[in-house]
Scaffold this motif. Structure first.
Motif, PDB file in Angstrom:
ATOM      1  N   ASN A 156       0.821  -1.203   0.000  1.00 37.73           N
ATOM      2  CA  ASN A 156       0.000   0.000   0.000  1.00 37.73           C
ATOM      3  C   ASN A 156       0.857   1.255   0.000  1.00 37.73           C
ATOM      4  O   ASN A 156       1.970   1.265   0.524  1.00 37.73           O
ATOM      5  CB  ASN A 156      -0.920   0.017   1.227  1.00 37.73           C
ATOM      6  N   ASN A 157       0.343   2.306  -0.634  1.00 33.19           N
ATOM      7  CA  ASN A 157       1.042   3.580  -0.685  1.00 33.19           C
ATOM      8  C   ASN A 157       0.994   4.230   0.699  1.00 33.19           C
ATOM      9  O   ASN A 157      -0.037   4.735   1.123  1.00 33.19           O
ATOM     10  CB  ASN A 157       0.395   4.500  -1.729  1.00 33.19           C
ATOM     11  N   LYS A 158       2.119   4.202   1.390  1.00 35.35           N
ATOM     12  CA  LYS A 158       2.161   4.659   2.780  1.00 35.35           C
ATOM     13  C   LYS A 158       1.909   6.163   2.890  1.00 35.35           C
ATOM     14  O   LYS A 158       1.255   6.630   3.815  1.00 35.35           O
ATOM     15  CB  LYS A 158       3.513   4.306   3.402  1.00 35.35           C
ATOM     16  N   SER A 159       2.432   6.941   1.949  1.00 35.25           N
ATOM     17  CA  SER A 159       2.266   8.389   2.019  1.00 35.25           C
ATOM     18  C   SER A 159       0.807   8.788   1.844  1.00 35.25           C
ATOM     19  O   SER A 159       0.301   9.669   2.539  1.00 35.25           O
ATOM     20  CB  SER A 159       3.133   9.079   0.957  1.00 35.25           C
ATOM     21  N   LEU A 160       0.092   8.118   0.922  1.00 35.47           N
ATOM     22  CA  LEU A 160      -1.329   8.420   0.725  1.00 35.47           C
ATOM     23  C   LEU A 160      -2.144   8.007   1.942  1.00 35.47           C
ATOM     24  O   LEU A 160      -3.062   8.708   2.349  1.00 35.47           O
ATOM     25  CB  LEU A 160      -1.856   7.707  -0.524  1.00 35.47           C
ATOM     26  N   ALA A 161      -1.789   6.840   2.506  1.00 39.07           N
ATOM     27  CA  ALA A 161      -2.510   6.364   3.690  1.00 39.07           C
ATOM     28  C   ALA A 161      -2.317   7.325   4.862  1.00 39.07           C
ATOM     29  O   ALA A 161      -3.257   7.638   5.598  1.00 39.07           O
ATOM     30  CB  ALA A 161      -2.031   4.972   4.065  1.00 39.07           C
ATOM     31  N   ALA A 162      -1.076   7.812   5.032  1.00 37.45           N
ATOM     32  CA  ALA A 162      -0.796   8.753   6.126  1.00 37.45           C
ATOM     33  C   ALA A 162      -1.544  10.057   5.916  1.00 37.45           C
ATOM     34  O   ALA A 162      -2.076  10.644   6.857  1.00 37.45           O
ATOM     35  CB  ALA A 162       0.705   9.017   6.220  1.00 37.45           C
ATOM     36  N   SER A 163      -1.590  10.519   4.659  1.00 37.32           N
ATOM     37  CA  SER A 163      -2.291  11.761   4.353  1.00 37.32           C
ATOM     38  C   SER A 163      -3.784  11.630   4.630  1.00 37.32           C
ATOM     39  O   SER A 163      -4.414  12.527   5.196  1.00 37.32           O
ATOM     40  CB  SER A 163      -2.059  12.141   2.894  1.00 37.32           C
ATOM     41  N   ASN A 259      18.940  -6.097   3.815  1.00 38.38           N
ATOM     42  CA  ASN A 259      18.695  -4.674   4.021  1.00 38.38           C
ATOM     43  C   ASN A 259      17.325  -4.227   3.530  1.00 38.38           C
ATOM     44  O   ASN A 259      16.768  -3.262   4.030  1.00 38.38           O
ATOM     45  CB  ASN A 259      19.772  -3.836   3.319  1.00 38.38           C
ATOM     46  N   GLY A 260      16.789  -4.914   2.555  1.00 39.58           N
ATOM     47  CA  GLY A 260      15.500  -4.534   2.019  1.00 39.58           C
ATOM     48  C   GLY A 260      15.584  -3.251   1.218  1.00 39.58           C
ATOM     49  O   GLY A 260      16.655  -2.800   0.814  1.00 39.58           O
ATOM     50  N   CYS A 261      14.445  -2.636   0.984  1.00 39.30           N
ATOM     51  CA  CYS A 261      14.382  -1.412   0.187  1.00 39.30           C
ATOM     52  C   CYS A 261      13.222  -0.557   0.666  1.00 39.30           C
ATOM     53  O   CYS A 261      12.138  -1.071   0.969  1.00 39.30           O
ATOM     54  CB  CYS A 261      14.193  -1.759  -1.293  1.00 39.30           C
ATOM     55  N   GLN A 262      13.459   0.752   0.740  1.00 39.27           N
ATOM     56  CA  GLN A 262      12.387   1.677   1.092  1.00 39.27           C
ATOM     57  C   GLN A 262      11.832   2.293  -0.183  1.00 39.27           C
ATOM     58  O   GLN A 262      12.536   2.965  -0.933  1.00 39.27           O
ATOM     59  CB  GLN A 262      12.857   2.772   2.031  1.00 39.27           C
ATOM     60  N   CYS A 263      10.565   2.065  -0.431  1.00 38.07           N
ATOM     61  CA  CYS A 263       9.889   2.605  -1.601  1.00 38.07           C
ATOM     62  C   CYS A 263       9.771   4.128  -1.443  1.00 38.07           C
ATOM     63  O   CYS A 263       9.695   4.632  -0.324  1.00 38.07           O
ATOM     64  CB  CYS A 263       8.507   1.963  -1.725  1.00 38.07           C
TER      65      CYS A 263
END
Length: 293
Positions: A156-163, A259-263
């Motif tokens: 899920n788009n974290k920035s949209l969810a936070a907004s 390490n993974g990746c941050q979108c």
């Protein structure tokens, strides 16, 4: 320990308990303290046998023994077990991510992917198949098929969810007093419209399905996260590296077990195997499946 894999033992535990009770037997479920491991097994059985959610099963077990408390890792695994219908569903997205995290922990320790996790590496979708998937991702340069739709791990788009959470679904308020005064009537109209919409789409109304659909977070498409695929070179023997198209050798992505990746949207995925959107293209033509050597 919270990271210990108890999920893959739950079917064996629940089957043993069910068979014993069916024969009018008694079952002793035990661990060292009778707090976390044994309670997790009993909670799993209650969920499966009586088709109830985690919290209801936990409350029932705790009512019989007030000391029970599965650790946070076991709680997450029990909830995942319930979401899958109290059985292992290898195609369930959250289960795929869970398995990848287990593999990542092993790679972190041994610096190599154990053979027991080889099933995580999916077959090459570019190799001829009897029933190829119609939707695929191809290398933008040479059109070589790299991944099918089923290989994609959505987030899920974290920035949209936070907004959306911050604004509670309403337009953001302006800091300018004059502008606020001018827009106040309009804002009140928008709020009223939101209330009417919520009322019409409430679970008791005809629009419940539409309301639930609207409340679902938007799926992010900034980066294409995928499962490990057999064309990805050296992923079993390296903790991280670049992904190159096996045909034209162009870089198409990266991978990291540890390490993974941050979108860009803010969501962190680990382990991460991802394709760079500008280097791949989405195709909906079945004939794109080709034979590779």
């Amino acid at each position: 320990m919270p990271k210990e894999d108890i999920l893959h033992h739950l079917d064996t535990c629940t089957d043993f308990i069910r068979e014993a009770l069916a024969q009018n037997g008694n079952v002793l479920v035990h661990c060292y303290f009778g707090v976390s491991r044994s309670s997790a097994a009993v909670i799993a059985f209650i969920m499966k046998q009586h088709d109830v959610e985690y919290q209801a099963a936990f409350d029932l077990v705790r009512s019989k023994r007030r000391f029970v408390q599965p650790n946070p890792g076991f709680v997450s695994q029990l909830k995942l077990y319930r979401r899958m219908g109290c059985k292992i569903d290898a195609q369930y997205q959250r289960y795929k991510l869970y398995r990848l995290r287990l593999a990542g922990e092993q790679v972190r320790k041994a610096k190599i992917l154990p053979q027991s996790f080889n099933s995580l590496i999916k077959s090459d979708p570019a190799v001829t198949q009897e029933n190829p998937e119609p939707i695929v991702y191809r290398c933008r340069k040479c059109r070589r098929v790299l991944a099918s739709k089923s290989h994609v791990l959505l987030h899920n788009n974290k920035s949209l969810a936070a907004s959306a959470t911050a604004n509670n679904g309403l337009p953001p308020m302006s800091s300018n007093a004059n502008t606020d005064a001018q827009q106040a009537p309009r804002l009140l109209e928008q709020i009223a419209a939101q209330i009417r919409k919520a009322s019409l789409n409430s679970p008791t109304g005809a629009g419940a399905a539409d309301a639930a659909k609207e409340q679902q977070p938007a799926v992010c498409r900034d980066i294409v996260f995928v499962e490990p695929i057999s064309w990805m070179r050296n992923i079993s023997h390296n903790t991280q590296g670049r992904l190159h198209c096996p045909k034209c050798e162009q870089k198409v992505g990266n991978f990291s077990w540890i390490n993974g990746c941050q979108c860009p949207c803010g969501e962190e995925v680990s382990p991460a195997f991802y394709l760079i959107p500008s280097r791949v293209e989405l195709s909906k033509a079945v004939q794109n499946v080709q034979t590779t050597l």
